[in-house]
Design a protein around this motif. Structure first.
Motif, mmCIF file in Angstrom:
data_model
loop_
_atom_site.group_PDB
_atom_site.id
_atom_site.type_symbol
_atom_site.label_atom_id
_atom_site.label_comp_id
_atom_site.label_asym_id
_atom_site.label_seq_id
_atom_site.Cartn_x
_atom_site.Cartn_y
_atom_site.Cartn_z
ATOM 1 N N UNK A 26 0.819 -1.209 0.000
ATOM 2 C CA UNK A 26 0.000 0.000 0.000
ATOM 3 C C UNK A 26 0.849 1.254 0.000
ATOM 4 N N UNK A 27 1.926 1.243 0.748
ATOM 5 C CA UNK A 27 2.835 2.393 0.763
ATOM 6 C C UNK A 27 3.509 2.601 -0.593
ATOM 7 N N UNK A 28 3.685 1.518 -1.321
ATOM 8 C CA UNK A 28 4.305 1.606 -2.644
ATOM 9 C C UNK A 28 3.284 1.745 -3.765
ATOM 10 N N UNK A 29 2.003 1.798 -3.399
ATOM 11 C CA UNK A 29 0.950 1.976 -4.397
ATOM 12 C C UNK A 29 0.463 0.692 -5.037
ATOM 13 N N UNK A 30 0.853 -0.460 -4.493
ATOM 14 C CA UNK A 30 0.452 -1.753 -5.051
ATOM 15 C C UNK A 30 0.011 -2.703 -3.927
ATOM 16 N N UNK A 31 -1.132 -2.428 -3.280
ATOM 17 C CA UNK A 31 -1.527 -3.276 -2.150
ATOM 18 C C UNK A 31 -1.837 -4.721 -2.540
ATOM 19 N N UNK A 32 -2.367 -4.936 -3.724
ATOM 20 C CA UNK A 32 -2.679 -6.311 -4.141
ATOM 21 C C UNK A 32 -1.402 -7.116 -4.354
ATOM 22 N N UNK A 33 -0.419 -6.503 -4.952
ATOM 23 C CA UNK A 33 0.860 -7.174 -5.155
ATOM 24 C C UNK A 33 1.540 -7.451 -3.815
ATOM 25 N N UNK A 34 1.440 -6.505 -2.894
ATOM 26 C CA UNK A 34 1.986 -6.708 -1.555
ATOM 27 C C UNK A 34 1.294 -7.842 -0.828
ATOM 28 N N UNK A 35 -0.019 -7.935 -0.976
ATOM 29 C CA UNK A 35 -0.780 -9.029 -0.366
ATOM 30 C C UNK A 35 -0.305 -10.374 -0.892
ATOM 31 N N UNK A 36 -0.143 -10.476 -2.194
ATOM 32 C CA UNK A 36 0.308 -11.739 -2.789
ATOM 33 C C UNK A 36 1.733 -12.081 -2.373
ATOM 34 N N UNK A 37 2.604 -11.072 -2.359
ATOM 35 C CA UNK A 37 3.994 -11.307 -1.958
ATOM 36 C C UNK A 37 4.067 -11.707 -0.485
ATOM 37 N N UNK A 38 3.308 -11.047 0.364
ATOM 38 C CA UNK A 38 3.294 -11.394 1.779
ATOM 39 C C UNK A 38 2.757 -12.793 2.016
ATOM 40 N N UNK A 39 1.733 -13.162 1.288
ATOM 41 C CA UNK A 39 1.167 -14.508 1.403
ATOM 42 C C UNK A 39 2.189 -15.558 0.978
ATOM 43 N N UNK A 40 2.838 -15.311 -0.152
ATOM 44 C CA UNK A 40 3.843 -16.257 -0.646
ATOM 45 C C UNK A 40 4.997 -16.393 0.347
ATOM 46 N N UNK A 41 5.478 -15.274 0.873
ATOM 47 C CA UNK A 41 6.580 -15.315 1.830
ATOM 48 C C UNK A 41 6.161 -16.032 3.110
ATOM 49 N N UNK A 42 4.950 -15.797 3.563
ATOM 50 C CA UNK A 42 4.449 -16.477 4.756
ATOM 51 C C UNK A 42 4.383 -17.977 4.572
ATOM 52 N N UNK A 43 3.912 -18.410 3.411
ATOM 53 C CA UNK A 43 3.830 -19.845 3.154
ATOM 54 C C UNK A 43 5.204 -20.477 3.012
ATOM 55 N N UNK A 44 6.157 -19.751 2.449
ATOM 56 C CA UNK A 44 7.518 -20.276 2.337
ATOM 57 C C UNK A 44 8.125 -20.460 3.725
ATOM 58 N N UNK A 45 7.945 -19.475 4.599
ATOM 59 C CA UNK A 45 8.461 -19.584 5.961
ATOM 60 C C UNK A 45 7.778 -20.736 6.691
ATOM 61 N N UNK A 46 6.463 -20.868 6.525
ATOM 62 C CA UNK A 46 5.728 -21.963 7.164
ATOM 63 C C UNK A 46 6.224 -23.320 6.650
ATOM 64 N N UNK A 47 6.488 -23.405 5.370
ATOM 65 C CA UNK A 47 6.996 -24.653 4.793
ATOM 66 C C UNK A 47 8.373 -24.988 5.360
#
Length: 56
Positions: A26-47
């Motif tokens: 959101x700070x960078x003007x792309x909240x949807x992309x940030x949501x997807x990146x955060x989700x992917x990073x979270x799942x990688x850490x969980x894995x």
């Protein structure tokens, strides 16, 4: 021989990564992309946590 039968939970890590990614995106003007990146990073850490616990 003692084994730890209490696995590490990763739900909070996934949730924090989703929120953090959305805020940063959101700070960078792309909240949807940030949501997807955060989700992917979270799942990688969980894995990685799951793989670490599985090896014990």
């Amino acid at each position: 021989m003692t084994t730890n039968k209490n696995p590490t939970g990763a739900g909070a890590i996934i949730a924090l990564m989703i929120l953090g990614g959305t805020i940063v995106g959101g700070l960078l003007g792309q909240p949807s992309l940030g949501l997807l990146a955060g989700t992917a990073l979270g799942f990688v850490i969980a894995l990685l946590l799951w793989l670490r616990e599985r090896g014990k």
